[in-house]
Design a protein around this motif. Sequence first.
Motif, mmCIF file in Angstrom:
data_model
loop_
_atom_site.group_PDB
_atom_site.id
_atom_site.type_symbol
_atom_site.label_atom_id
_atom_site.label_comp_id
_atom_site.label_asym_id
_atom_site.label_seq_id
_atom_site.Cartn_x
_atom_site.Cartn_y
_atom_site.Cartn_z
ATOM 1 N N VAL A 282 0.843 -1.195 0.000
ATOM 2 C CA VAL A 282 0.000 0.000 0.000
ATOM 3 C C VAL A 282 0.881 1.249 0.000
ATOM 4 N N ALA B 136 -6.981 7.842 2.020
ATOM 5 C CA ALA B 136 -7.117 6.715 1.094
ATOM 6 C C ALA B 136 -6.171 5.573 1.458
ATOM 7 N N GLU C 51 -7.587 3.836 4.539
ATOM 8 C CA GLU C 51 -8.793 3.086 4.173
ATOM 9 C C GLU C 51 -8.455 1.824 3.401
ATOM 10 N N GLN C 52 -7.397 1.866 2.598
ATOM 11 C CA GLN C 52 -6.998 0.667 1.857
ATOM 12 C C GLN C 52 -6.515 -0.424 2.813
ATOM 13 N N ASP D 232 -9.585 -1.912 4.309
ATOM 14 C CA ASP D 232 -10.269 -2.822 3.376
ATOM 15 C C ASP D 232 -9.556 -4.171 3.310
ATOM 16 N N LEU D 233 -8.222 -4.175 3.243
ATOM 17 C CA LEU D 233 -7.474 -5.435 3.180
ATOM 18 C C LEU D 233 -7.684 -6.258 4.449
#
Length: 604
Positions: free
Chosen positions: A97, A131, A134-135, A138-139
């Motif tokens: 990321v 962002a 948030e990534q 999500d993962l």
Amino acid sequence: MLRRLVTWSYDRRRRVVALWLAAVVAASVIAGVAGGDNEVDFTVPGSDSAEAVELLQERFPEFAGGAVDVVYTSPDGVTGPGVTATVDRLAGEIAGVDHVVAVEPGPVAPGGDTGMLRVRFDDPAEQLPAAAVEQVMDLAGEAESDALQVELGGYPIETVEQSEAGSESVGAFAALVILLVAFGSALAAGLPLVVAGFGLGVALGGVWLMANVVDVPDFGVQIATMIGIGVGIDYALFVVTRYRSALAEGREPRQAVELAGTTAGRAVVFAGSTVVISIFGLVLMGRSYLWGVALATSLAVTSVVLASITVLPALLGFAGRNIDRLRMPWFRHDVEGRRTLSWRWSRVMQRRPLAAGLAALAVLLVLTAPATGLRFGQPDAGNGTDDLTSKRAYDLVADSYGPGANGPLLVAVDLDGAAPGATDAVAAAVAGAPGVAAVVPPVVNQAGDAAVISVIPTTGPQDRATEDLVHTLRDDVLPPATEAAGVTASVGGVTASFIDDSEQTAARLPLFIGGVVVLSFVLLMTVFRSFAVALKAAAMNILSIGAAYGVMAVAAEGGRLGGLVGIDSATPVPAWLPMTMFAVLFGLSMDYEVFLLSRVREEY
């Protein structure tokens, strides 16, 4: 001049509305193309935590950025091949990321059912793009299964969760309901919201452009929005009310607009000035990013003041005598304000002014008394609700590793010219300090001129004992240990930074309050040419804000009052909260002071 501006706006109403619409569109487009960002440095200049950050940024950048804890647990244990494979795959995905510089495996809890990954970013938590965080979230969510629970903790996660819980739309809806009750007419109630929207639309575009040259934190934009909506509605409400009463007295719409604009409008200009003065008092706190907050909020207030004396007269020109159309049949409103509850209450106060004043003073003093016990600090994620992943991660870490693992301290050691074994000597001294649960083995950078010692307190980040530990390390433990080892060291980390921030803000709060009160006193003296009126206003507002602080202090202790707002146990109050409260409440209360006294003087 104000009279000419108001009548010009009324006579050229189509042109005025078109110009404001064009300004809103242009501001939005320009801000979208050339707007700045919210990168702000929240460290306290000259503090021990700031010195630690500076050393880490220079020599140990992987420890200088924000960090997120990925906490995973399984009832069957986390050391089995299935869980291990899932966690390894998750670590690899997170490592890819943007802004992630390291993913470090942490120790498995003694029970074997909980493990941890420490994700380190290249930027401080307050400057991380949402962002990227948030990534990672999500993962982590994709890695969960019936056999594996994954939660995320850390300040970057809390920041993202808070940004998702916006309340501006709720506030606007509540304002509409109140305006409907006050006016009883959908048209009259809608005008203040429209005016606030015009002013705020132009102001926010300017705020984002301003972010290119000054530091404007994200909460600064939120404060500007909140105050802009509030004062925009207030100012338009005051002008519209005066316009309606002028119509009820038999004036023509143009005459009513002229009267409202030159009486209520003048009060709006002076009221806006008091808000700007109170907001600019923030710069007395000595923090660079508060210039951005003050400028953004002042721009919002100035913009809605201009909208109130230009676009509102234009809109009133379109409404004319139809201002009370679209009435709500279940609301009854008397335009002249006679024999209403407010009218009757004012007569009660006038019949017993001394008794009423003494009773109010007694109530305010009683409410203010608890404010002396206000404890400043940063509430940790343990105060959140169970629907937040940061709260679930906090509980897992506290249960498995101890509450102090949620807020480790970082001791940054400058090893330039140090003798061998200096780092171990400092770590041993820190490990022996009361309140230290564990010390992670020191990590030395590749150049060998800096080291980081992670310290796990026995108590949670928001506990007073943790604050005492930070001062003990700085004042009693590190000075003799570093002198003997020939090195220098600073205590940093998120927890220590919050402690420094709270102490610096609390120390300058009296200067801030005193400066704003004096400036507002001078402005009121200028407006009303009365020492008694200005003195009364300053004293009354200080008492009312002190009462607000007292109620906040009681709520922060938990109990029944705290339980009503989700505070179940004693919790420190962020130092920025009373600071912001004073700026907002003092500015708005002075607004109402100007409104009421202007109307009284007009009638007199």
